[in-house]
Design a protein around this motif. Structure first.
Motif, mmCIF file in Angstrom:
data_model
loop_
_atom_site.group_PDB
_atom_site.id
_atom_site.type_symbol
_atom_site.label_atom_id
_atom_site.label_comp_id
_atom_site.label_asym_id
_atom_site.label_seq_id
_atom_site.Cartn_x
_atom_site.Cartn_y
_atom_site.Cartn_z
ATOM 1 N N TYR A 99 -0.913 3.955 -10.649
ATOM 2 C CA TYR A 99 -1.814 3.028 -9.982
ATOM 3 C C TYR A 99 -3.053 3.740 -9.454
ATOM 4 C CZ TYR A 99 2.541 0.474 -10.124
ATOM 5 O OH TYR A 99 3.701 -0.113 -10.559
ATOM 6 N N ARG A 100 -4.161 3.036 -9.548
ATOM 7 C CA ARG A 100 -5.414 3.502 -8.960
ATOM 8 C C ARG A 100 -5.810 2.515 -7.868
ATOM 9 N NH1 ARG A 100 -8.482 4.447 -13.337
ATOM 10 N NH2 ARG A 100 -9.209 2.301 -13.544
ATOM 11 N N HIS A 101 -6.117 3.036 -6.694
ATOM 12 C CA HIS A 101 -6.518 2.205 -5.558
ATOM 13 C C HIS A 101 -8.027 2.045 -5.574
ATOM 14 C CE1 HIS A 101 -7.546 2.042 -1.067
ATOM 15 N NE2 HIS A 101 -7.096 0.844 -1.380
ATOM 16 N N MET A 160 0.188 3.475 -3.162
ATOM 17 C CA MET A 160 -0.703 4.604 -2.891
ATOM 18 C C MET A 160 -0.157 5.597 -1.881
ATOM 19 S SD MET A 160 -3.708 2.731 -0.613
ATOM 20 C CE MET A 160 -4.299 4.172 0.265
ATOM 21 N N PHE A 173 -5.878 -2.974 -6.734
ATOM 22 C CA PHE A 173 -5.333 -1.811 -7.420
ATOM 23 C C PHE A 173 -5.445 -2.043 -8.922
ATOM 24 C CE2 PHE A 173 -3.314 -1.992 -3.325
ATOM 25 C CZ PHE A 173 -3.168 -0.678 -2.927
ATOM 26 N N HIS A 182 0.828 -1.207 0.000
ATOM 27 C CA HIS A 182 0.000 0.000 0.000
ATOM 28 C C HIS A 182 0.864 1.261 0.000
ATOM 29 C CE1 HIS A 182 -3.315 -2.733 0.939
ATOM 30 N NE2 HIS A 182 -4.137 -1.734 0.702
ATOM 31 N N SER A 241 -7.291 -6.741 -1.349
ATOM 32 C CA SER A 241 -7.117 -5.339 -1.744
ATOM 33 C C SER A 241 -6.909 -5.308 -3.254
ATOM 34 C CB SER A 241 -5.909 -4.713 -1.034
ATOM 35 O OG SER A 241 -6.060 -4.777 0.374
ATOM 36 N N SER A 287 -9.394 -1.711 -0.125
ATOM 37 C CA SER A 287 -8.451 -2.453 0.713
ATOM 38 C C SER A 287 -9.205 -3.294 1.735
ATOM 39 C CB SER A 287 -7.512 -1.496 1.462
ATOM 40 O OG SER A 287 -6.641 -0.842 0.587
#
Length: 220
Positions: free
Chosen positions: A200-202, A178, A192, A174, A190, A205
């Motif tokens: 990266y797009r989260h 992020m 992504f 993480h 989680s 989680s």
């Protein structure tokens, strides 16, 4: 094969381990009076792993990577056992090193494969037990190692990726992806998306929606 974007990156923490519920396990398993950190999954953990498998039943996973501990390899093997693929064991995804034994014999890929037939004997890990860096205390000390591991994997392997790790190494994932070290529960997912190389797009989680028993997932 060239890598196409966007693609999914799923990160799963191993399911419940036997020594979470059996305080005598380390003493019983240790050799020569030494304690062991290589716990297998508990009965509940195996059920959690099967529920993770159900969650990913229709997911298109191209490659699966896991820390070379029994609890992570067992979780990963259960998830992908019907997908006709192998688990790539990599020390780069293992727990913060101050919490682990010194890399023991069970890290050897051939020994892992004796116990878990889905271990990929041809995979060359980013970090083997011989190349692990020195790390300080604290869970976030593993961030540089995990970051190097993720970058190497993401640059080499195409398609959607599944990674199975530990509390600290997933927190480090993480941090790398992020910018926020985040603990997740056991057997949670989680997600992504890598939208472009290194971008990266989260999405979420520590999702536990697939688990029938959500009590005490130990999110630390």
């Amino acid at each position: 094969m060239p890598i196409t974007y966007p693609r999914k990156i799923w990160i799963v923490r191993h399911a419940e381990r036997e020594d979470n519920i059996n305080r005598n396990w380390r003493k019983l398993d240790g050799a020569d009076g030494l304690t062991s950190d290589n716990s297998m999954l508990s009965v509940r953990g195996r059920q959690q792993a099967k529920e993770c498998k159900n969650r990913f039943e229709n997911a298109q996973i191209s490659h699966t990577f896991a820390s070379p501990f029994d609890r992570t390899i067992e979780t990963a093997s259960t998830i992908i056992e019907d997908k006709g693929m192998k688990v790539k064991a990599d020390g780069g995804l293992c727990e913060a090193l101050y919490l682990c034994d010194k890399p023991p014999g069970f890290w050897e890929t051939d020994k892992l494969a004796e116990k878990f037939p889905l271990v990929d004997l041809d995979y060359i890990p980013v970090f083997s037990k011989y190349t692990l860096p020195r790390e300080g205390c604290g869970d976030d000390a593993c961030v540089p190692r995990v970051g190097k591991t993720l970058r190497a994997i993401f640059e080499k392997y195409e398609g959607n990726l599944l990674l199975v790790g530990h509390g600290a190494s997933i927190g480090a994932c993480h941090e790398v992806l992020m910018g926020d070290f985040k603990y997740v529960g056991q057997a949670t997912v989680s997600e992504f998306e890598e939208t472009a190389p290194g971008k990266y797009r989260h999405n979420y989680s520590s999702d536990s929606s697939h688990l029938s028993d959500k009590k005490n997932l130990r999110p630390w």
